[in-house]
Design a protein around this motif. Structure first.
Motif, PDB file in Angstrom:
ATOM      1  N   VAL A 177      94.355  27.564  80.883  1.00 54.65           N
ATOM      2  CA  VAL A 177      93.888  28.218  82.109  1.00 54.65           C
ATOM      3  C   VAL A 177      93.506  29.678  81.855  1.00 54.65           C
ATOM      4  O   VAL A 177      92.774  30.281  82.640  1.00 54.65           O
ATOM      5  CB  VAL A 177      94.961  28.062  83.214  1.00 54.65           C
ATOM      6  N   GLU A 178      93.960  30.206  80.719  1.00 55.98           N
ATOM      7  CA  GLU A 178      93.595  31.619  80.425  1.00 55.98           C
ATOM      8  C   GLU A 178      92.092  31.775  80.216  1.00 55.98           C
ATOM      9  O   GLU A 178      91.535  32.847  80.450  1.00 55.98           O
ATOM     10  CB  GLU A 178      94.391  32.153  79.210  1.00 55.98           C
ATOM     11  N   GLN A 179      91.409  30.652  79.843  1.00 54.83           N
ATOM     12  CA  GLN A 179      89.955  30.729  79.649  1.00 54.83           C
ATOM     13  C   GLN A 179      89.216  30.829  80.990  1.00 54.83           C
ATOM     14  O   GLN A 179      88.119  31.365  81.063  1.00 54.83           O
ATOM     15  CB  GLN A 179      89.465  29.495  78.883  1.00 54.83           C
ATOM     16  N   VAL A 180      89.855  30.284  82.034  1.00 59.68           N
ATOM     17  CA  VAL A 180      89.233  30.338  83.367  1.00 59.68           C
ATOM     18  C   VAL A 180      89.420  31.728  83.966  1.00 59.68           C
ATOM     19  O   VAL A 180      88.528  32.279  84.591  1.00 59.68           O
ATOM     20  CB  VAL A 180      89.858  29.263  84.294  1.00 59.68           C
ATOM     21  N   TYR A 181      90.607  32.311  83.749  1.00 62.81           N
ATOM     22  CA  TYR A 181      90.908  33.622  84.344  1.00 62.81           C
ATOM     23  C   TYR A 181      90.623  34.775  83.378  1.00 62.81           C
ATOM     24  O   TYR A 181      91.450  35.644  83.184  1.00 62.81           O
ATOM     25  CB  TYR A 181      92.358  33.657  84.846  1.00 62.81           C
ATOM     26  N   GLN A 182      89.441  34.753  82.790  1.00 60.59           N
ATOM     27  CA  GLN A 182      89.028  35.870  81.934  1.00 60.59           C
ATOM     28  C   GLN A 182      88.546  37.014  82.825  1.00 60.59           C
ATOM     29  O   GLN A 182      87.919  36.774  83.853  1.00 60.59           O
ATOM     30  CB  GLN A 182      87.865  35.437  81.016  1.00 60.59           C
ATOM     31  N   ALA A 183      88.824  38.238  82.427  1.00 59.87           N
ATOM     32  CA  ALA A 183      88.357  39.389  83.212  1.00 59.87           C
ATOM     33  C   ALA A 183      86.857  39.537  83.004  1.00 59.87           C
ATOM     34  O   ALA A 183      86.377  39.512  81.868  1.00 59.87           O
ATOM     35  CB  ALA A 183      89.080  40.642  82.759  1.00 59.87           C
ATOM     36  N   SER A 184      86.089  39.649  84.097  1.00 62.16           N
ATOM     37  CA  SER A 184      84.642  39.801  83.944  1.00 62.16           C
ATOM     38  C   SER A 184      84.319  41.283  83.774  1.00 62.16           C
ATOM     39  O   SER A 184      84.885  42.135  84.457  1.00 62.16           O
ATOM     40  CB  SER A 184      83.921  39.234  85.163  1.00 62.16           C
ATOM     41  N   LYS A 185      83.440  41.566  82.837  1.00 59.19           N
ATOM     42  CA  LYS A 185      83.081  42.967  82.564  1.00 59.19           C
ATOM     43  C   LYS A 185      82.157  43.476  83.672  1.00 59.19           C
ATOM     44  O   LYS A 185      81.224  42.795  84.056  1.00 59.19           O
ATOM     45  CB  LYS A 185      82.388  43.066  81.204  1.00 59.19           C
ATOM     46  N   LYS A 186      82.471  44.648  84.184  1.00 63.01           N
ATOM     47  CA  LYS A 186      81.671  45.206  85.281  1.00 63.01           C
ATOM     48  C   LYS A 186      80.262  45.529  84.815  1.00 63.01           C
ATOM     49  O   LYS A 186      80.056  46.011  83.701  1.00 63.01           O
ATOM     50  CB  LYS A 186      82.342  46.477  85.806  1.00 63.01           C
ATOM     51  N   GLY A 187      79.320  45.242  85.694  1.00 64.79           N
ATOM     52  CA  GLY A 187      77.928  45.589  85.404  1.00 64.79           C
ATOM     53  C   GLY A 187      77.249  44.638  84.443  1.00 64.79           C
ATOM     54  O   GLY A 187      76.111  44.811  84.076  1.00 64.79           O
ATOM     55  N   LYS A 188      77.988  43.605  84.027  1.00 69.29           N
ATOM     56  CA  LYS A 188      77.379  42.667  83.068  1.00 69.29           C
ATOM     57  C   LYS A 188      76.975  41.397  83.819  1.00 69.29           C
ATOM     58  O   LYS A 188      77.811  40.631  84.258  1.00 69.29           O
ATOM     59  CB  LYS A 188      78.385  42.337  81.960  1.00 69.29           C
ATOM     60  N   LYS A 189      75.706  41.206  83.967  1.00 69.96           N
ATOM     61  CA  LYS A 189      75.191  40.040  84.696  1.00 69.96           C
ATOM     62  C   LYS A 189      74.719  38.992  83.694  1.00 69.96           C
ATOM     63  O   LYS A 189      74.440  39.292  82.541  1.00 69.96           O
ATOM     64  CB  LYS A 189      74.004  40.464  85.575  1.00 69.96           C
ATOM     65  N   GLY A 190      74.609  37.770  84.216  1.00 69.50           N
ATOM     66  CA  GLY A 190      74.015  36.681  83.429  1.00 69.50           C
ATOM     67  C   GLY A 190      74.819  36.314  82.204  1.00 69.50           C
ATOM     68  O   GLY A 190      74.305  36.246  81.110  1.00 69.50           O
ATOM     69  N   GLY A 191      76.152  36.076  82.420  1.00 71.14           N
ATOM     70  CA  GLY A 191      76.992  35.613  81.304  1.00 71.14           C
ATOM     71  C   GLY A 191      76.653  34.163  80.982  1.00 71.14           C
ATOM     72  O   GLY A 191      75.730  33.582  81.557  1.00 71.14           O
ATOM     73  N   ASP A 192      77.436  33.568  80.090  1.00 67.38           N
ATOM     74  CA  ASP A 192      77.209  32.179  79.690  1.00 67.38           C
ATOM     75  C   ASP A 192      77.435  31.269  80.912  1.00 67.38           C
ATOM     76  O   ASP A 192      78.531  31.238  81.469  1.00 67.38           O
ATOM     77  CB  ASP A 192      78.189  31.838  78.561  1.00 67.38           C
ATOM     78  N   PRO A 193      76.397  30.529  81.356  1.00 68.74           N
ATOM     79  CA  PRO A 193      76.566  29.694  82.560  1.00 68.74           C
ATOM     80  C   PRO A 193      77.564  28.557  82.332  1.00 68.74           C
ATOM     81  O   PRO A 193      78.020  27.925  83.269  1.00 68.74           O
ATOM     82  CB  PRO A 193      75.157  29.154  82.825  1.00 68.74           C
ATOM     83  N   ASN A 194      77.875  28.269  81.062  1.00 71.97           N
ATOM     84  CA  ASN A 194      78.765  27.165  80.729  1.00 71.97           C
ATOM     85  C   ASN A 194      80.204  27.645  80.556  1.00 71.97           C
ATOM     86  O   ASN A 194      81.105  26.859  80.328  1.00 71.97           O
ATOM     87  CB  ASN A 194      78.262  26.512  79.431  1.00 71.97           C
ATOM     88  N   ALA A 195      80.458  28.949  80.632  1.00 78.63           N
ATOM     89  CA  ALA A 195      81.801  29.482  80.389  1.00 78.63           C
ATOM     90  C   ALA A 195      82.766  28.995  81.468  1.00 78.63           C
ATOM     91  O   ALA A 195      82.400  28.909  82.639  1.00 78.63           O
ATOM     92  CB  ALA A 195      81.757  31.008  80.379  1.00 78.63           C
ATOM     93  N   PRO A 196      84.018  28.674  81.079  1.00 78.24           N
ATOM     94  CA  PRO A 196      84.979  28.158  82.066  1.00 78.24           C
ATOM     95  C   PRO A 196      85.242  29.136  83.210  1.00 78.24           C
ATOM     96  O   PRO A 196      85.647  28.735  84.294  1.00 78.24           O
ATOM     97  CB  PRO A 196      86.262  27.957  81.247  1.00 78.24           C
ATOM     98  N   VAL A 197      84.985  30.428  82.980  1.00 81.77           N
ATOM     99  CA  VAL A 197      85.265  31.445  83.996  1.00 81.77           C
ATOM    100  C   VAL A 197      84.424  31.226  85.264  1.00 81.77           C
ATOM    101  O   VAL A 197      84.732  31.762  86.318  1.00 81.77           O
ATOM    102  CB  VAL A 197      85.034  32.865  83.390  1.00 81.77           C
ATOM    103  N   ARG A 198      83.408  30.359  85.172  1.00 80.80           N
ATOM    104  CA  ARG A 198      82.511  30.139  86.312  1.00 80.80           C
ATOM    105  C   ARG A 198      83.247  29.517  87.503  1.00 80.80           C
ATOM    106  O   ARG A 198      82.803  29.625  88.637  1.00 80.80           O
ATOM    107  CB  ARG A 198      81.317  29.264  85.898  1.00 80.80           C
ATOM    108  N   ILE A 199      84.383  28.839  87.251  1.00 79.12           N
ATOM    109  CA  ILE A 199      85.068  28.187  88.388  1.00 79.12           C
ATOM    110  C   ILE A 199      86.206  29.055  88.947  1.00 79.12           C
ATOM    111  O   ILE A 199      86.896  28.644  89.876  1.00 79.12           O
ATOM    112  CB  ILE A 199      85.617  26.790  88.006  1.00 79.12           C
ATOM    113  N   LYS A 200      86.396  30.264  88.388  1.00 80.77           N
ATOM    114  CA  LYS A 200      87.559  31.100  88.763  1.00 80.77           C
ATOM    115  C   LYS A 200      87.637  31.357  90.271  1.00 80.77           C
ATOM    116  O   LYS A 200      88.642  31.067  90.906  1.00 80.77           O
ATOM    117  CB  LYS A 200      87.505  32.428  87.996  1.00 80.77           C
ATOM    118  N   LYS A 201      86.545  31.884  90.833  1.00 79.52           N
ATOM    119  CA  LYS A 201      86.545  32.287  92.241  1.00 79.52           C
ATOM    120  C   LYS A 201      86.806  31.088  93.161  1.00 79.52           C
ATOM    121  O   LYS A 201      87.630  31.152  94.074  1.00 79.52           O
ATOM    122  CB  LYS A 201      85.184  32.921  92.538  1.00 79.52           C
TER     123      LYS A 201
END
Length: 374
Positions: A177-201
């Motif tokens: 679950v640590e892969q889902v709750y990765q801290a997103s870097k501010k001001g950085k748009k358009g990360g990997d659309p396949n990254a597990p962090v996409r379901i965090k919110k």
């Protein structure tokens, strides 16, 4: 006369709400994607281990183990907690409605070294409560529902959530679950659309949708379980992770008493009943300090092959045979244990409690000192 204002529609918890018309079509989709699966039945009593008397006493007397930290809970304590807070409210709607909210878990975070039995506990909770099992681990959802960016991720979470409601009781399991709750870097748009962090919110929002207390219904019998062996990873959004999960349980490696039981039980699985006078189990339990239950099982499986079991009459087992294979399994280093201990101290709220107590003591001392000076 002024027209009465239309009431605003309630805010959606997820952008995909209302986008699915036929709920039944979701089930084959989730089965095909490997999210909805049949699991091997495991029971909580299969999570072997002894009661840790010294640790229990230290906890109740608030004596700290080393630097303010508590010892990890024993297998017995973990089993009791899971039955009371997770299995009973899942299995019975009445209990969910009548039990106090702080005793009814909507989500559970299991953290501990590899092989300590986190996934097994998740399966045991599902088996004991007769739940449907959904697996939303990063490895399973990789490459699924990635189209449409955030909408795709929201749809994936929403699909799982409505199926979990229809098939309640349900367990939604997220390994690593640590892969889902990765801290997103501010001001950085358009990360990997396949990254597990996409379901965090959407995942955090879905957990909050599960009701407890008198308004809970049959459909609210859902439990989210997150498991991680790296809760102290530096890229983790700890605040978000800790606020998303109600119960946090440290599943550490077994202490001496439990290791004695584990060595015996794992050998009995192979039909080998150990005579303590011939094979010194105590020595094995001593040398395996820091190794998880999974490592001990792996060692026994490697040594007790079918051929070796047949030769037992001629060549009895020796402690030395286990040392080599044991040394090649996963081990929890002292530094890693310390990191788990620090994380546990913060996650369980003991840190805040300790700081508050220290502040109160200091204030009382100051008042006392003022009284003396007058």
């Amino acid at each position: 006369p002024k027209k009465p204002k239309k009431p605003k529609p309630p805010k959606k918890w997820c952008t995909a709400v209302g986008s699915i018309t036929n709920r039944e079509d979701c089930v084959p989709d989730l089965v095909e994607q490997g999210i909805l699966k049949k699991i091997k039945a495991v029971h909580l009593e299969d999570f072997w281990g002894e009661y840790h008397f010294l640790g229990a006493m230290l906890r109740s007397h608030h004596k700290f183990w080393g630097e303010y930290h508590f010892p990890p809970p024993s297998a017995q304590m973990i089993r009791s907690l899971l039955v009371e807070h997770c299995v009973l409210p899942l299995a019975q709607t009445d209990i969910r409605q009548k039990a106090p909210e702080n005793l009814t878990a909507r989500s559970l975070l299991l953290y501990g070294p590899k092989g300590s039995g986190k996934s097994m506990l998740a399966r045991a909770i599902a088996t004991e409560s007769g739940s449907t099992f959904f697996d939303m681990s990063p490895l399973v959802i990789e490459g699924k529902s990635t189209q449409g960016g955030a909408k795709g991720a929201a749809l994936l979470v929403y699909k799982v959530f409505i199926c979990a409601q229809d098939m309640a009781p349900s367990v939604i399991y997220i390994d690593q679950v640590e892969q889902v709750y990765q801290a997103s870097k501010k001001g950085k748009k358009g990360g990997d659309p396949n990254a597990p962090v996409r379901i965090k919110k959407d995942l955090s929002a879905a957990i909050k949708q599960v009701k407890r207390g008198p308004e809970a219904t049959e459909q609210d019998r859902i439990l989210f379980i997150g498991a991680t062996s790296k809760p102290f990873d530096e890229n983790i959004d700890s605040k978000e992770l800790l606020s998303a999960f109600d119960e946090k349980v440290w599943v550490s490696y077994p202490e001496y008493g439990s290791r004695v039981v584990l060595w015996q039980k794992f050998m009995e699985v192979h039909g080998v009943f150990v005579d303590p006078t011939k094979l010194n189990i105590s020595t094995l339990a001593r040398v395996s300090d820091g190794y998880s239950a999974g490592s001990i099982k792996q060692t026994v499986d490697r040594v007790l092959t079918a051929r070796r079991v047949q030769q037992l009459k001629v060549r009895p087992l020796k402690v030395q045979e286990f040392i080599g294979p044991l040394s090649r399994t996963a081990f929890c280093w002292r530094e890693e244990y310390q990191q788990f201990s620090d994380f546990d101290f913060e996650a369980t709220g003991e840190k805040a409690l300790h700081e508050r107590r220290a502040a109160e003591e200091k204030a009382a001392e100051e008042v006392q000192a003022k009284g003396k000076t007058k």
